[in-house]
Structures are given as structure tokens and as C-alpha cells.
Scaffold this motif. Structure first.
Motif, short mmCIF file in Angstrom:
data_model
loop_
_atom_site.label_atom_id
_atom_site.label_comp_id
_atom_site.label_asym_id
_atom_site.label_seq_id
_atom_site.Cartn_x
_atom_site.Cartn_y
_atom_site.Cartn_z
N PRO A 214 0.82 -1.22 0.00
CA PRO A 214 0.00 0.00 0.00
C PRO A 214 0.85 1.26 0.00
N ILE A 215 2.11 1.12 0.39
CA ILE A 215 3.01 2.29 0.37
C ILE A 215 3.24 2.74 -1.06
N MET A 216 3.51 1.79 -1.96
CA MET A 216 3.68 2.14 -3.37
C MET A 216 2.36 2.57 -4.01
N GLU A 217 1.26 2.05 -3.47
CA GLU A 217 -0.05 2.45 -3.98
C GLU A 217 -0.29 3.94 -3.77
N GLU A 218 0.25 4.47 -2.68
CA GLU A 218 0.12 5.91 -2.43
C GLU A 218 0.71 6.73 -3.57
N PHE A 219 1.82 6.24 -4.13
CA PHE A 219 2.47 6.96 -5.23
C PHE A 219 1.79 6.64 -6.56
N ARG A 220 1.38 5.40 -6.75
CA ARG A 220 0.71 5.05 -8.01
C ARG A 220 -0.58 5.83 -8.18
N LYS A 221 -1.28 6.07 -7.08
CA LYS A 221 -2.53 6.84 -7.13
C LYS A 221 -2.28 8.35 -7.04
N ASN A 222 -0.99 8.72 -7.01
CA ASN A 222 -0.61 10.14 -7.00
C ASN A 222 -1.22 10.88 -5.80
N ARG A 223 -1.18 10.23 -4.63
CA ARG A 223 -1.76 10.84 -3.43
C ARG A 223 -0.74 11.66 -2.63
N ILE A 224 0.53 11.57 -3.02
CA ILE A 224 1.58 12.25 -2.28
C ILE A 224 1.78 13.65 -2.86
N LYS A 225 1.77 14.62 -1.98
CA LYS A 225 1.92 16.02 -2.41
C LYS A 225 3.33 16.26 -2.95
N GLU A 226 3.41 16.98 -4.07
CA GLU A 226 4.67 17.36 -4.71
C GLU A 226 5.51 16.13 -5.06
N PHE A 227 4.85 15.10 -5.58
CA PHE A 227 5.54 13.90 -6.02
C PHE A 227 5.74 13.94 -7.53
N PHE A 228 7.00 13.85 -7.96
CA PHE A 228 7.34 13.82 -9.38
C PHE A 228 8.43 12.78 -9.59
N THR A 229 8.29 11.99 -10.63
CA THR A 229 9.23 10.89 -10.85
C THR A 229 10.62 11.39 -11.22
N PHE A 230 10.71 12.58 -11.82
CA PHE A 230 12.02 13.07 -12.24
C PHE A 230 12.82 13.68 -11.09
N LYS A 231 12.18 13.94 -9.95
CA LYS A 231 12.89 14.41 -8.77
C LYS A 231 13.26 13.19 -7.92
N LYS A 232 14.37 12.56 -8.32
CA LYS A 232 14.69 11.24 -7.76
C LYS A 232 15.00 11.31 -6.27
N THR A 233 15.81 12.29 -5.86
CA THR A 233 16.15 12.39 -4.43
C THR A 233 14.92 12.64 -3.59
N ARG A 234 14.09 13.59 -4.03
CA ARG A 234 12.86 13.91 -3.30
C ARG A 234 11.95 12.68 -3.25
N PHE A 235 11.86 11.98 -4.36
CA PHE A 235 11.01 10.79 -4.43
C PHE A 235 11.49 9.73 -3.43
N ALA A 236 12.81 9.48 -3.38
CA ALA A 236 13.36 8.48 -2.46
C ALA A 236 13.06 8.86 -1.00
N LEU A 237 13.22 10.14 -0.70
CA LEU A 237 12.94 10.59 0.68
C LEU A 237 11.45 10.51 0.99
N GLN A 238 10.61 10.76 -0.02
CA GLN A 238 9.17 10.64 0.20
C GLN A 238 8.78 9.19 0.48
N ILE A 239 9.44 8.24 -0.21
CA ILE A 239 9.18 6.82 0.06
C ILE A 239 9.54 6.49 1.50
N LEU A 240 10.69 6.97 1.95
CA LEU A 240 11.13 6.72 3.32
C LEU A 240 10.17 7.36 4.33
N PHE A 241 9.66 8.54 3.97
CA PHE A 241 8.72 9.21 4.87
C PHE A 241 7.40 8.44 4.98
N VAL A 242 6.90 7.97 3.84
CA VAL A 242 5.64 7.21 3.85
C VAL A 242 5.84 5.89 4.61
N ILE A 243 6.99 5.26 4.46
CA ILE A 243 7.28 4.03 5.21
C ILE A 243 7.22 4.31 6.71
#
Length: 312
Positions: free
Chosen positions: A110-139
Motif C-alpha cells: 500500500p506504500i507504493m499504492e500511495e504513489f501510483r494513485k498520486n496521493r503524495i503532495k509534490e511527487f514527481f518521478t524526475f525528482k529522484k532524491t525527493r522521491f526516495a525521501l518521500q518513500i522513506l517518509f511514507v514508510i
């Protein structure tokens, strides 16, 4: 399963068929063919992918040839045969290459589902560092969520135990304690990885990224404290209920022993009057009633003495 996503010019998440610059590759329970395809297209080692698919792999962070490889544990819920929730942790791998970010896991989450459904604020696939930190935050947030569920489940079982002490409730306590052990171990290992990211600059971060990383560390620290607190409470409850069960057993045994002693007097009197020898009142027409009265008086006196001594 292999999925490829990319944020378009309107920054809306879209599915793609090919790995390209700025995309996100999500893999869970991948086949050998999918592993080889991603390894070839993204120019990463097959071993790196397979490491994340090992459920015994420990959290760590590595940097090699400009690629960053992170493994952390995330919480996952399964259910036993009776439907009781079992909280476990399994690893997830995050690979940051020059062109894309890749996530690898044994199971869909369900953690990845949050990103697949684009529920995370300011989530963009090209911002790799931000994306990785957002994954850690959601975890981290899911750890906190599941810890609250464990605490709620503990309270429910505690109420059931107060009403009836059965093996089912005790097994449930053991399962929750086991989950808290997994959570505590994984959270501490994950925090070591986060501290390394903060101290050794594994990731190129802007000021906003550093703020996000600090938030992740705060969430992780809070989750560790909650897990340890709930674990201590659960251990105390287990010890208390074990003492209660032992005390209840002693009470039952004392009650049964008292009843046995009280019932032994009628048996004793009947045994004496059943002997084939001369006995008192044997020629009396009231011999049977005298025997019953004698047995009853002895039992009543003994029962009264036990009652005064609070044996039952």
C-alpha cells in the motif's frame, strides 16, 4: 510485476512501456525476464535487484559508479488461519541511477499504492532524491499507523482476557509481541541508513530535501519510541496475566481441595457404618438418619471453618 511511470509536462503520473529518463520503475515479485530487462535497460547489476528480493536482507545504503542503492524494511500485514492480523517487515530496494529511480520488493505494498494513485503532495518521478525521501517518509508513517493498530488490538484483547482467559488471547498477545520485535529491529536498522544519508551526503539534496530527511528521521525516532513503549507495555501485560492465570489456578485448586475434604466426611462415616462389626446405634430404628445427620454435621462444620478462613 513490472510497472513504469513518468510524470508528464502537466506533472500528472502516466504509465509508460519503456524505461526512459525521469521515469519510475516499480517492481514487485518480478520474474527472471523482468529482472534481466530492467538490469539491461537501466544498466544496473542483477545482484542488486535480487538482494532486495531476499526477505532476510538487512537495511543498508551503497554507492557505486554514481548509482545509489538503498535497502530498508517496510511494514506489511498478513493474516493467520483465524484471520488475526500478523505484522511483519520485508525489505524494499530503492535504486537511483542517472536517468531513473527503481523500487524493488517481494510484494505489492500500500506504500507504493500511495504513489501510483498520486496521493503524495509534490511527487514527481524526475525528482529522484525527493522521491526516495518521500518513500522513506511514507514508510515511517505506515510504521506509526500500524503501531497504533497494534496498540488498539492489544486493548481489545486485554478486554477479552478480563472476561475469559483462553489460550486464544494469549497466543494473540504473543503474535503482537513478535510483531513489535520485528518493528523495533527494522526501525532501528532503517534509522542507521537515514543517519548515513544525513552524515555522508549519499544523495544530492537541496534545502527542502534536507528538511524532508529530518522529518523522516523524526518520524522514525518517534516510531522507535512507540514500538519500544508498546513492547514494554505488552511484556508487562503478559507477565501480569501469567501471574493472574497462576493465581486463578491456585484458587481453583484450593476450592477443589476444600470440597474434597468436606465430601470425605460423609464417605468416612458411611465406610465406618458399612463395616461388618458391632457399631453404635446399629439396632436403633433411626440408625440410618443418625448416620446421615452425623455426616452432615461434620461436613457443615468443616465447610463453616473453611468459609471463615476464606478458603472459598
Amino acid at each position: 510485476m513490472l510497472e513504469i511511470f513518468k510524470s508528464n509536462e502537466e506533472r500528472i503520473l502516466e504509465k509508460n512501456d519503456k524505461i526512459s529518463k525521469g521515469c519510475w520503475v516499480n517492481m514487485y515479485a518480478p520474474t527472471e525476464e523482468e529482472i534481466n530487462r530492467v538490469a539491461n535497460d537501466a544498466q544496473i547489476s542483477v545482484d542488486l535487484i535480487k538482494d532486495a528480493l531476499d526477505d532476510e536482507e538487512r537495511p543498508r545504503i551503497e554507492r557505486d559508479n554514481g548509482q545509489i542503492y538503498i535497502i530498508v524494511d517496510y511494514p506489511y500485514i498478513t493474516h493467520d488461519e483465524s484471520g488475526f492480523p500478523i505484522y511483519e517487515t520485508i525489505p524494499i530496494g530503492i535504486v537511483l541511477t542517472d536517468d531513473c529511480i527503481i523500487t524493488i520488493s517481494l510484494k505489492d505494498s500500500p506504500i507504493m499504492e500511495e504513489f501510483r494513485k498520486n496521493r503524495i503532495k509534490e511527487f514527481f518521478t524526475f525528482k529522484k532524491t525527493r522521491f526516495a525521501l518521500q518513500i522513506l517518509f511514507v514508510i515511517s508513517s505506515y510504521y506509526l499507523r500500524y503501531l497504533k493498530q497494534i496498540n488498539k488490538k492489544t486493548n481489545e484483547i486485554e478486554r477479552e482476557v478480563h472476561q475469559s482467559m483462553k489460550n486464544k488471547e494469549l497466543y494473540a498477545f504473543l503474535a503482537l509481541e513478535k510483531s513489535l520485535v520485528y518493528f523495533t529491529t527494522s526501525l532501528k536498522s532503517n534509522k542507521v541508513v537515514l543517519d548515513k544519508i544525513l552524515r555522508f551526503n549519499y544523495l544530492k539534496m537541496y534545502e527542502e530535501d534536507k528538511d524532508l530527511l529530518e522529518d523522516v528521521i523524526i518520524e522514525k525516532t518517534q516510531a522507535i519510541e512507540m514500538a519500544e513503549t508498546y513492547r514494554s507495555i505488552l511484556n508487562g501485560m503478559m507477565n501480569a496475566f501469567a501471574s493472574i492465570i497462576s493465581n486463578n489456578l491456585n484458587i481453583v485448586m484450593k476450592f477443589l481441595t476444600s470440597i474434597t475434604i468436606i465430601l470425605s466426611f460423609p464417605t468416612m462415616v458411611a465406610s465406618f457404618y458399612g463395616m461388618n462389626v458391632n457399631i453404635p446405634f446399629q439396632h436403633s430404628p433411626y440408625a440410618f438418619f443418625i448416620t446421615l445427620m452425623l455426616a452432615g454435621v461434620l461436613s457443615c462444620v468443616t465447610g463453616f471453618i473453611f468459609w471463615k478462613k476464606q478458603y472459598f
